[in-house]
Design an enzyme around this catalytic site. Structure first.
Site, PDB file in Angstrom:
ATOM      1  N   GLY A   1       0.841  -1.209   0.000  1.00 16.60           N
ATOM      2  CA  GLY A   1       0.000   0.000   0.000  1.00 16.60           C
ATOM      3  C   GLY A   1       0.863   1.241   0.000  1.00 16.60           C
ATOM      4  O   GLY A   1       2.063   1.174  -0.280  1.00 16.60           O
ATOM      5  N   ASN A   2       0.273   2.378   0.295  1.00 14.55           N
ATOM      6  CA  ASN A   2       1.050   3.609   0.414  1.00 14.55           C
ATOM      7  C   ASN A   2       0.422   4.515   1.472  1.00 14.55           C
ATOM      8  O   ASN A   2      -0.628   4.196   2.023  1.00 14.55           O
ATOM      9  CB  ASN A   2       1.188   4.310  -0.942  1.00 14.55           C
ATOM     10  CG  ASN A   2      -0.153   4.703  -1.527  1.00 14.55           C
ATOM     11  OD1 ASN A   2      -0.863   5.527  -0.958  1.00 14.55           O
ATOM     12  ND2 ASN A   2      -0.519   4.092  -2.648  1.00 14.55           N
ATOM     13  N   TYR A   3       1.062   5.642   1.736  1.00 14.51           N
ATOM     14  CA  TYR A   3       0.657   6.484   2.864  1.00 14.51           C
ATOM     15  C   TYR A   3      -0.487   7.452   2.543  1.00 14.51           C
ATOM     16  O   TYR A   3      -0.813   8.299   3.358  1.00 14.51           O
ATOM     17  CB  TYR A   3       1.850   7.302   3.354  1.00 14.51           C
ATOM     18  CG  TYR A   3       2.923   6.481   4.023  1.00 14.51           C
ATOM     19  CD1 TYR A   3       2.636   5.728   5.154  1.00 14.51           C
ATOM     20  CD2 TYR A   3       4.222   6.469   3.524  1.00 14.51           C
ATOM     21  CE1 TYR A   3       3.626   4.978   5.772  1.00 14.51           C
ATOM     22  CE2 TYR A   3       5.213   5.722   4.136  1.00 14.51           C
ATOM     23  CZ  TYR A   3       4.906   4.986   5.263  1.00 14.51           C
ATOM     24  OH  TYR A   3       5.876   4.242   5.880  1.00 14.51           O
TER      25      TYR A   3
ATOM     26  N   ALA B   1      -3.823   7.706  -5.077  1.00 19.04           N
ATOM     27  CA  ALA B   1      -2.428   7.259  -5.204  1.00 19.04           C
ATOM     28  C   ALA B   1      -2.496   5.770  -5.545  1.00 19.04           C
ATOM     29  O   ALA B   1      -2.491   4.913  -4.662  1.00 19.04           O
ATOM     30  CB  ALA B   1      -1.696   7.488  -3.892  1.00 19.04           C
TER      31      ALA B   1
END
Ligand code: CTP
Length: 402
Positions: free
Chosen positions: A209-211, A277
């Site tokens: 995943g990402n932030y 994102a």
């Protein structure tokens, strides 16, 4: 319900027309508005706070301090909470105090603190209404940008006949609705917004995943909706709520799910804002069982996901707008322009991670909007809600040119 989600302060002053404020309040609440009633001391001689609190579902505010426990009523908080302050009926005395700033009661202090538009519905005898001082005070209020709902002519409580009758409650409700609609510049427009991160599954308990927090995309969706647009918000996993009734939220997890929903929705929309994102890679295979630890390093083969923005770029028809975001750490302008061209975008919103306060997780952002005709518009560091308003303003301008 045409006033759903709207916060309205209803100020009531000491006029015989105060009894009509109960009908007005009922009408506003029936349309979905959340109404806080503020009464002057004199208003309470004409209609009881109990009636008004029962109809609004909120205790009426009248004094600076609550009678039972002495709690201070914050007129500043109230002024910031409201989308509209409506004073109906308003007397000549309150008009004069508003014009001159004499804050001797809660209603006037709230008025001076209010950041929202203010609407007043005068109710008084014709001679009071036509007196030069009342007319002058109303002119002063007009210069402050206050909206005056002109009283009608007819029989007055004094038995005289003339101008001074407050507009009927139903009429005032329609004025309030028309006021909110006139501010809406995206009525009848449908907009797709993608937001948040995507999670790409490795095994039943792990993902890549990402932030991304989703805050920017959610702020954009709220702003579009408050301008009257119908919004489809396709969001990856986030810890955020949507508030506006015009927002249809579709929760997805992976880039593939986001792609499928976006492709299905895009043909029915006037614009798409790609704020998510999206993961560029996902594990080539997803394990059905939890991957066990072994006494050696582990490699996971990744495969490219589809570029959702680029895919919509190929589907884009005349009259549709496509807006992308670019989060860059270096060579920002060139990278952003390259993305704009490659994905067939109309605008790209550049935020650089080199700017303090911009990017993932934080409440602020600093953007530059680049358009396909090579124009760049730079904005200061702002709250994401304000950034959303700037971007939506740009979209409104663009629709106006079409
Ligand atoms: N985007 C998308 N689908 C992807 C990747 C990106 O829709 N698979 C969209 C993003 O929502 C954003 C824009 O494309 O509006 C640019 O995203 P960004 O991650 O900055 O660009 P990439 O094309 O992925 O390039 P890179 O990560 O190499 O900078």
């Amino acid at each position: 319900m045409r006033l759903e989600g709207k916060h309205i302060i209803l100020g009531v002053t000491g006029s015989i027309a105060a009894y009509k404020a109960a009908y007005l309040l009922r009408g506003l609440v029936k349309e979905g508005a959340d109404v806080q009633v503020v009464m002057t001391p004199a208003a309470k001689e004409f209609i009881t706070p109990v009636t008004m609190s029962a109809l609004s579902g909120r205790p009426v505010i009248s004094e600076f301090f609550a009678a039972n426990d002495g709690t201070w009523h914050s007129h500043v908080d109230l002024g910031q909470w409201a989308d509209l302050m409506l004073v109906a009926p308003i007397t000549a005395a309150t008009i004069a105090k508003m014009a001159t700033g004499v804050c001797d009661n809660m209603l006037i202090t709230t008025y001076l603190s209010a950041k929202c538009p203010v609407m007043i519905a005068p109710a008084m005898d014709l001679d009071m209404f036509c007196h030069p001082s009342t007319l002058k005070n109303m002119d002063t209020l007009r210069t402050y940008g206050n909206i005056i709902l002109e009283p009608g002519e007819g029989e007055l409580a004094s038995g005289l006949h003339g101008k001074g009758r407050m507009q009927e409650p139903e009429q005032i409700v329609e004025e309030v609705i028309a006021f909110f609609n006139s501010k809406k510049k995206l009525l009848n427009k449908k907009v797709l917004v993608t937001a948040g991160p995507t999670y790409e599954k490795i095994d039943p308990v792990r993902f890549i995943g990402n932030y991304s927090s989703g805050k920017m995309g959610f702020a954009i969706a709220e702003e579009l909706a408050s301008q009257g647009a119908d919004v489809v918000l396709v969001t990856g996993p986030v810890r955020l709520m949507t508030n506006h009734p015009n927002i249809t939220r579709v929760d997805v997890e992976s880039a593939l799910e986001m792609l499928n929903v976006s492709k299905a929705e895009f043909p029915n929309t006037d614009a798409a804002i790609m704020c998510a994102a999206v993961a560029d890679y996902r594990p080539a295979t997803q394990a059905d069982q939890k991957i066990k630890r072994v006494e050696k390093d582990l490699s996971i083969q990744l495969e490219a996901t589809d570029d959702i923005a680029a895919c919509l770029g190929t589907m884009k028809k005349e009259g549709q707008l496509l807006v992308g975001f670019a989060l860059e750490t270096q060579n920002e302008m060139n990278n952003a322009v390259a993305k704009l061209q490659k994905k067939n975008l109309d605008f790209i919103v550049l935020n650089s991670l080199q700017d303090k306060g911009a990017g993932f997780g934080v409440d602020t952002n600093k953007i530059t909007i680049l358009s396909k005709d090579n124009k760049a518009q730079k904005f200061e560091l702002k709250q994401k809600t304000e950034v959303a308003a700037d971007l939506v303003g740009k979209i409104v301008e663009e629709f106006a040119k079409m």
